[in-house]
Design a protein around this motif. Sequence first.
Motif, short mmCIF file in Angstrom:
data_model
loop_
_atom_site.label_atom_id
_atom_site.label_comp_id
_atom_site.label_asym_id
_atom_site.label_seq_id
_atom_site.Cartn_x
_atom_site.Cartn_y
_atom_site.Cartn_z
N LEU A 38 -38.60 -42.40 -25.72
CA LEU A 38 -37.51 -42.29 -26.70
C LEU A 38 -36.39 -41.38 -26.18
O LEU A 38 -35.21 -41.66 -26.37
N GLU A 39 -36.76 -40.29 -25.53
CA GLU A 39 -35.76 -39.40 -24.95
C GLU A 39 -34.96 -40.12 -23.86
O GLU A 39 -33.75 -39.95 -23.76
N MET A 44 -29.89 -42.78 -22.23
CA MET A 44 -29.17 -43.96 -21.74
C MET A 44 -28.13 -44.41 -22.76
O MET A 44 -27.04 -44.83 -22.39
N THR A 45 -28.46 -44.32 -24.05
CA THR A 45 -27.52 -44.72 -25.09
C THR A 45 -26.26 -43.87 -25.02
O THR A 45 -25.15 -44.39 -25.15
N LYS A 46 -26.41 -42.59 -24.80
CA LYS A 46 -25.25 -41.71 -24.70
C LYS A 46 -24.40 -42.07 -23.49
O LYS A 46 -23.18 -42.05 -23.56
N GLU A 47 -25.05 -42.41 -22.38
CA GLU A 47 -24.31 -42.81 -21.19
C GLU A 47 -23.54 -44.10 -21.44
O GLU A 47 -22.37 -44.22 -21.07
N TYR A 48 -24.18 -45.07 -22.06
CA TYR A 48 -23.52 -46.35 -22.35
C TYR A 48 -22.40 -46.18 -23.36
O TYR A 48 -21.41 -46.89 -23.32
N GLU A 49 -22.57 -45.25 -24.29
CA GLU A 49 -21.53 -45.00 -25.29
C GLU A 49 -20.24 -44.52 -24.61
O GLU A 49 -19.16 -44.96 -24.95
N THR A 50 -20.38 -43.65 -23.63
CA THR A 50 -19.21 -43.15 -22.89
C THR A 50 -18.53 -44.29 -22.14
O THR A 50 -17.30 -44.41 -22.18
N ILE A 51 -19.32 -45.12 -21.49
CA ILE A 51 -18.76 -46.24 -20.74
C ILE A 51 -18.10 -47.24 -21.68
O ILE A 51 -17.01 -47.75 -21.42
N ALA A 52 -18.75 -47.51 -22.81
CA ALA A 52 -18.19 -48.45 -23.78
C ALA A 52 -16.87 -47.94 -24.34
O ALA A 52 -15.93 -48.73 -24.53
#
Length: 91
Positions: A38-39, A44-52
């Motif tokens: 989960l961590e 990864m979600t935070k990284e993709y959020e920045t890219i998005a």
Amino acid sequence: MSQREPSFFERERDRLATEITAGFEELLSSSNVLNRKLEEVLGMTKEYETIALLWQKFHELMRVQNEPPGDPRTVPGTGTHVVSNNSGRRQ
């Protein structure tokens, strides 16, 4: 002193306690693995959020540049700034 033989109840109690202990250890281990996964997903979600967000800004910029100007009074490069025309003012 003679050592007495454990009764059936005591043997079953010890066997069940050992089985329960092993079950809790397995549950704890699985919970730790799940927590790590989960961590990783959250990271990864935070990284993709920045890219998005970056791609969204790029898309908006490209869309705005491709749209024809809606108001002929707007000045290019100033966003939505409208040039006022004071020459038509009545006195």
